[in-house]
Design an enzyme around this catalytic site. Structure first.
Site, PDB file in Angstrom:
ATOM      1  N   ASP A 107     -50.789 -24.057  36.823  1.00 57.68           N
ATOM      2  CA  ASP A 107     -51.086 -22.695  36.497  1.00 57.68           C
ATOM      3  C   ASP A 107     -50.326 -21.867  37.740  1.00 57.68           C
ATOM      4  O   ASP A 107     -49.934 -20.705  37.783  1.00 57.68           O
ATOM      5  CB  ASP A 107     -52.495 -22.198  36.665  1.00 57.68           C
ATOM      6  CG  ASP A 107     -53.175 -22.649  35.177  1.00 57.68           C
ATOM      7  OD1 ASP A 107     -52.569 -22.707  34.436  1.00 57.68           O
ATOM      8  OD2 ASP A 107     -54.336 -22.833  35.300  1.00 57.68           O
TER       9      ASP A 107
ATOM     10  N   ASP B  68     -57.535 -18.577  30.918  1.00 57.98           N
ATOM     11  CA  ASP B  68     -57.683 -19.574  30.212  1.00 57.98           C
ATOM     12  C   ASP B  68     -59.115 -19.411  29.469  1.00 57.98           C
ATOM     13  O   ASP B  68     -59.664 -18.930  29.671  1.00 57.98           O
ATOM     14  CB  ASP B  68     -57.636 -20.833  31.168  1.00 57.98           C
ATOM     15  CG  ASP B  68     -58.464 -20.932  32.093  1.00 57.98           C
ATOM     16  OD1 ASP B  68     -59.209 -19.859  32.424  1.00 57.98           O
ATOM     17  OD2 ASP B  68     -58.358 -21.630  33.057  1.00 57.98           O
TER      18      ASP B  68
ATOM     19  N   ASP C  10     -56.540 -22.170  37.060  1.00 52.28           N
ATOM     20  CA  ASP C  10     -57.327 -23.120  38.041  1.00 52.28           C
ATOM     21  C   ASP C  10     -56.459 -24.178  38.257  1.00 52.28           C
ATOM     22  O   ASP C  10     -56.547 -24.980  39.066  1.00 52.28           O
ATOM     23  CB  ASP C  10     -58.518 -23.569  37.314  1.00 52.28           C
ATOM     24  CG  ASP C  10     -59.335 -22.573  36.690  1.00 52.28           C
ATOM     25  OD1 ASP C  10     -59.565 -21.759  37.788  1.00 52.28           O
ATOM     26  OD2 ASP C  10     -60.157 -22.729  36.100  1.00 52.28           O
TER      27      ASP C  10
END
Ligand code: ATP
Length: 882
Positions: free
Chosen positions: A626, A327, A622
């Site tokens: 996810d 990310d 995180d």
């Protein structure tokens, strides 16, 4: 604990457990209770017992064959040999036992490092404690992203929903409420309870713990009990199958040696015994065990560098990783936001304005600016009402900005009490609240510009809403901010007489303006990206952010160049799935480095897409959203500080200090471990091969035997095990991070490695047979002297063999073998042990050793060295390519 907490009113539950909803348990009561109730852990996750670990070592084909050899030795009345084989069995089992035990211990130690913490109220104070220390009666504060630490009855909740699939198998999140339920309500329907191990998908709550450890619902499910048992890793499986194959080969060769004894004029009994000894010697006892210990050692080493590996096999997969999906916010950037610019319908505010007193005064008189501040404060996840201290950087930045502009946010929060909250939803990319304003209500909304603009019919201008004439102007403004690398949010509101129903909450909003936030890239990221690039690993940025912002950041960190920025960016909204694609689309996705405006579930689909196209994917994530992608990826990676518990729970690797660059060490370790194991295997097999072929060749050409049975056992058990172990401790070759990742289906030994193994083995054989012929025919020495010279030549040639292992392209003198101090130590130890065999009378007699003169010792060294020379010549002229 309390059994039917769901059927009792909360007050009753609190009374029964001697707790208080506001102040929690008193510290001393909690301490007493942990003594009586035990820690909050599932005790049935017991590790394998020591006895079982030992017994398991004996249940392997290697040991069966050794037993058979021992019995045969007895039958041939060779008591000494039988005892020697028994000794081999004991040592093999002991080494296996110690190593597996250590591996299990290290995994346990690492698991302790990632223990979860929970926010509790004890003695009136909020604080984080280890989830192990929770007791019934504790008041816990939980929020989205947390894993529920124990079974608990809800006292208060805001839009709470949980993923309870681990308990119920149902994947849809379950909405919770506070109502008391009938006693016989099934667990799946107990809406006023939360259960140990389930994940909070949304909202937050205060709850009282009703059961801990084994007494929780999940503790009652026995199938989870075996979780910490050591499963065989793919590497161990590969080594096991290699071992089985080698056993077969060894047995065939041993039988052939035995048979050739019958057929030749040699002593048939001696030849059969030699065959048995060879079988015992050539079986690579240490092979499977060494994988476990090298992997476990790798894990421990990494944990010292703040990289926690939760599963043994992850170390190996790290070495194969060829794609890293990450990310953006917080991993590649600092996640420290600052408001940089605000654009209203007919004015722009730069951050410096608020620092200038004159400008500030003007701004505070502007109704549009005041409306913006209201949304910034009221529609804010960092509002203490919503957060347990983990606030979004955007929200913190807005609070900071409000404070700097001279507003009192707490006063504002009191003045406009919140009636409803739609917490930030990454799918909708927005957040909303409804606040009371005396008799009416204000809906405050902020989020990604496209998400907000589509609901806005009007825009605030000079304090009055006016119809938006040209929305595309606003999109353009947002794009311009994003192209400067700013994170862009739009702000909107509306006023209503009643609290709007959920389905019309976002209808008819009035746009206030858009804001650009700066979130600078982390300063170590550009270096990290280069390292991964050199290592043949493709890094993909997958973000929910605007394509402009993502592109700009990607350029700044060197992920893409300015020229290729458009080419290498994919917009999540352009793809409904990553499955039914034409070849052009496949090509685009394979080449792209930036994926913007991606929805959480698209991360999972992208992982699957890459896996389908030969990707071994490491996925950094995180958030709770996810978790599925982390689970599906070959390596799920989460951050230790920033990661939600849900993400950390499913991840294989946790970067404790949140540094993307730390992953490099893990990849390095994964690669070098495989390399070390490969060296180890080549070394052992080539040495064993030399022994078997030397004996077989000697018997065929009818010269004195180069090795006697007990010599073979001594050699294998004691002499060559040390260099082999030292090879397992190597740091990995210098260029290891400049090589391409290993293919996941690559065998331990490729065709080239096998070729090298055979060449090294034959070189040693040549030296041994050479010395036998030279001593027998040319020097005309006695059989026993010939045998001794061959034995020592073999010992020395095997020790020299370690220098054959570094890659052909590396210098012979300076490489990871010569630089590995363990190798030198192991050579000294091995030579020492061989000398002991000569100097201790009992061993000397057992091993049939006699005195040698200096000339003979020199001849031994010359022949042994010649074997190294032959292998090196093959290597340097390119016939051995590894
Ligand atoms: P990643 O962390 O995956 O790199 P991201 O953090 O940009 O990406 P999200 O957190 O899903 O992705 O955010 C997506 C978009 O939602 C952002 O670009 C922003 O416009 C909007 N957004 C982010 N945080 C908030 C928030 N606290 N309130 C309202 N909108 C937000």
């Amino acid at each position: 604990m309390i059994d039917d907490a769901h059927s009792l009113p909360v007050e009753k539950v609190l009374d029964a457990l001697g707790s208080n909803a506001q102040t929690g348990l008193k510290e001393d009561i909690a301490n007493d209770r942990i003594r009586s109730e035990g820690e909050n852990i599932l005790t049935r996750k017991k590790p394998k017992s020591i006895f079982k670990i030992f017994i398991d070592q004996l249940l392997s084909p290697i040991i069966y064959i050794l037993f058979a050899a021992m019995i045969l030795a007895f039958l041939f009345s060779e008591v000494l040999e039988a005892i020697a084989i028994l000794f081999v069995i004991i040592i093999t089992a002991l080494i296996g036992f110690v190593m597996e035990w250590q591996a299990i211990r290290s995994i346990e130690a690492l698991q302790k490092m990632v223990q979860t913490e929970t926010m509790v109220i004890r003695g009136g104070k909020e604080r984080k404690i280890s989830s192990r220390s929770l007791v019934p009666g504790d008041i816990i504060l939980i929020q989205a992203g947390d894993v529920v630490p124990a079974d608990a009855r809800l006292i208060k909740q805001t839009r709470l929903s949980l993923k309870e699939s681990m308990l119920t198998g149902e994947s849809e999140p379950v909405q919770k409420d506070l109502e008391d339920l009938p006693k016989n309500t099934r667990i799946t329907d107990r809406k006023n309870m939360v259960f140990n191990g389930t994940i909070i998908a949304r909202g937050n709550a205060r709850a009282i713990v009703t059961a801990t450890g084994d007494n929780t619902a999940i503790g009652q499910i026995s199938s989870l009990a075996r979780e910490t048992e050591h499963k065989r890793t793919p590497l161990e499986k590969k080594l096991n199958s290699l071992t089985h194959w080698l056993i077969l080969l060894t047995l065939v060769l041993a039988v052939m040696v035995g048979l050739s004894g019958f057929l030749s004029s040699n002593d048939p009994v001696l030849m059969i015994k030699t065959g048995i000894a060879l079988a015992v010697a050539a079986i690579p006892e240490g092979l499977p065990v060494v994988a476990t210990i090298t992997l476990a050692r790798g894990m421990l080493k990494l944990s010292k560098k703040k990289v926690v590996i939760k599963k043994l096999e992850a170390v190996q997969t790290l070495g194969e990783t060829n794609i890293i999906c990450t990310d953006k916010t917080g991993t590649l950037t600092e996640d420290k936001m600052t408001v940089k610019k605000i654009i209203f319908e007919n004015s722009e505010v730069d951050i410096d304005f608020i620092k200038n007193e004159e400008e500030n005064k003007k701004l505070r008189g502007d109704p549009v600016f005041n409306e913006f501040i209201k949304v910034a404060v009221l529609c804010n996840g960092a509002n203490t009402k919503h957060s347990n201290g983990n606030a979004d950087a955007i929200d913190l930045a807005l609070f900071e900005f409000t404070k700097e502009a001279g507003y009192d946010s707490s006063k504002m929060i009191e003045q406009y009490p919140e009636e409803y909250e739609l917490p930030f939803d990454p799918n909708l990319k927005l957040m909303a609240t409804v606040n009371r304003n005396e008799e009416s209500f204000i809906t405050n909304v902020k989020g990604a510009p496209e998400s907000i603009l589509k609901y806005c019919g009007s825009v605030l201008k000079n304090g009055q809403p006016e119809a938006i004439e040209d929305k595309s102007r606003w999109y353009k403004r947002a794009d311009d901010l994003a192209d400067d690398g700013l994170r862009v949010l739009a702000f909107a509101y509306k006023k209503t007489k009643e609290i709007p129903e959920e389905k019309v909450l976002l209808k008819k909003l009035i746009l206030i303006g858009i804001t650009g936030f700066i979130d600078p890239p982390r300063n170590d990221i550009a270096g990290a990206i280069k390292i991964y690039h050199d290592a043949g690993i493709r890094v993909k940025m997958i973000t929910g952010d605007h394509p402009g912002t993502s592109r700009k950041i990607a350029q700044e960190i060197g992920l893409i160049s300015k020229e290729e920025s458009k080419l290498k960016t994919v917009l999540g909204s352009d793809y409904s799935n990553f499955e039914d694609l034409d070849s052009d689309q496949v090509e685009i996705l394979l080449k792209a480095s930036v994926f913007a405006r991606m929805l959480p579930e698209q991360k999972l689909h992208l992982v699957r897409f890459y896996q389908k196209h030969r990707g071994v994917v490491g996925m950094l994530g995180d958030g709770i959203n996810d978790a599925p992608a982390l689970q599906t990826a070959d390596i799920g990676i989460s951050m230790g500080i920033r990661g939600t518990e849900a993400a950390r729970e499913v991840a294989d690797v946790i970067l404790m200090d949140d540094k993307f660059i730390a992953l490099k060490q893990a990849i390095h370790q994964g690669r070098s471990i495989f390399e070390n194991i490969r060296y180890f295997v080549i070394f052992l097999i080539s040495c064993n091969l030399a022994e078997v072929i030397s004996v077989a060749a000697a018997s065929v050409i009818n010269v004195p035997l180069p090795l006697l049975p007990l010599q073979i056992l001594y050699l294998n058990l004691i002499t060559d095990i040390f260099p082999a172990l030292a090879l397992g401790m190597g740091k990995g070759s210098k260029g290891i991070m400049r090589m391409k990742p290993r293919e996941s289906d690559e065998p331990i030994l490729t065709r080239n490695h096998w070729k090298a193994t055979v060449v090294y083995g034959l070189s040693i054989t040549l030296a041994v047979i050479g010395v036998v012929i030279y001593a027998d025919s040319y020097l005309d020495l006695s059989d026993i002297l010939v045998n001794n010279m061959a034995f020592y030549t073999l010992v020395m040639a095997q020790l020299f063999n370690v220098f054959n292992l570094p890659p052909a392209k590396e210098s012979f003198f300076i490489n990871e073998v010569t630089m590995n101090p363990w190798i030198w130590l192991s050579l000294v130890v091995s030579i020492g042990i061989t000398s002991l065999g000569y100097f201790i009378p009992f061993l000397r007699e057992t091993l049939s050793l006699t005195s040698l003169n200096l000339d003979q010792l020199i001849i031994i060294l010359v022949f042994a060295f010649a074997s190294l020379l032959i292998s090196q010549v093959f290597k340097r002229i390119g016939l051995v390519k590894v």
